[in-house]
Design a protein around this motif. Sequence first.
Motif, PDB file in Angstrom:
ATOM      1  N   PHE A  30      -2.845 -20.286 -23.348  1.00  0.00           N
ATOM      2  CA  PHE A  30      -2.275 -18.959 -23.583  1.00  0.00           C
ATOM      3  C   PHE A  30      -2.211 -18.691 -25.087  1.00  0.00           C
ATOM      4  N   TYR A  52      -8.503 -21.396 -18.175  1.00  0.00           N
ATOM      5  CA  TYR A  52      -8.265 -19.963 -18.333  1.00  0.00           C
ATOM      6  C   TYR A  52      -7.802 -19.732 -19.765  1.00  0.00           C
ATOM      7  N   VAL A  54      -6.562 -17.142 -22.487  1.00  0.00           N
ATOM      8  CA  VAL A  54      -5.909 -15.835 -22.491  1.00  0.00           C
ATOM      9  C   VAL A  54      -5.589 -15.416 -23.921  1.00  0.00           C
ATOM     10  N   ILE A  79      -9.558 -14.264 -20.272  1.00  0.00           N
ATOM     11  CA  ILE A  79      -8.691 -13.194 -19.772  1.00  0.00           C
ATOM     12  C   ILE A  79      -8.139 -12.441 -20.966  1.00  0.00           C
ATOM     13  N   SER A  85      -0.949 -10.481 -17.902  1.00  0.00           N
ATOM     14  CA  SER A  85      -2.289 -10.761 -17.376  1.00  0.00           C
ATOM     15  C   SER A  85      -2.336 -12.067 -16.590  1.00  0.00           C
ATOM     16  N   LEU A  86      -1.304 -12.893 -16.715  1.00  0.00           N
ATOM     17  CA  LEU A  86      -1.252 -14.143 -15.951  1.00  0.00           C
ATOM     18  C   LEU A  86      -1.067 -13.888 -14.456  1.00  0.00           C
TER      19      LEU A  86
END
Length: 199
Positions: A30, A52, A54, A79, A85-86
Amino acid sequence: MADCGDWFNGEGERFLQAVGVKSGNIVVDFGCGSGCYAVPAAKLVGETGTVYAVDENDDMLEKLKSRMMMYGVKNVVTIHGDETSLRVIGNDTVDVILAYDVLHFMDKVRRGRLYQEFHRILKPEGLLSVYPKHNRDDSPMWELQELSVDDVIEEIEANGFKLVAKYRERLIHDESYEVGVVINFVKVNPYDCIHEELS
């Protein structure tokens, strides 16, 4: 990034392995920036894992994509967005979350929402690893300038996590090496935290 080329050729993977990232893991980076952690994490988790990545900054995500091509990494899902957005990530599905050099951008309310999302997506006993740069003890800036590392620990523990490690480590900040404090937590049931406080 001439002074930290070794980071992308094994050192970053060794750092993340020591943090607790394993082959096959699902990882969320993140505030991933240009991929200093997402790329080594992707190499470490291998073809059976996913990262992922972000970030709110389109330019940073483009730099990450360039790095992915440079190092032949294909298992990163980018992302664009903030903590909201998670929501595209399912409950209890993530093994490890990296939140490095990002909390100082967020006020306490936003950090609270972020911790809630972290707690939702992490598997039981999942790992949250935080590098709280720019706190009161380390180049104070913006939203963390009044908080010490111990204050950040207390805040995170109040949101359903338990501290399991706190250590100083050589790592990457703003595309170069420095030594910083890393704090690792595991997800616990929030009710367990309340029970511990009352007992």
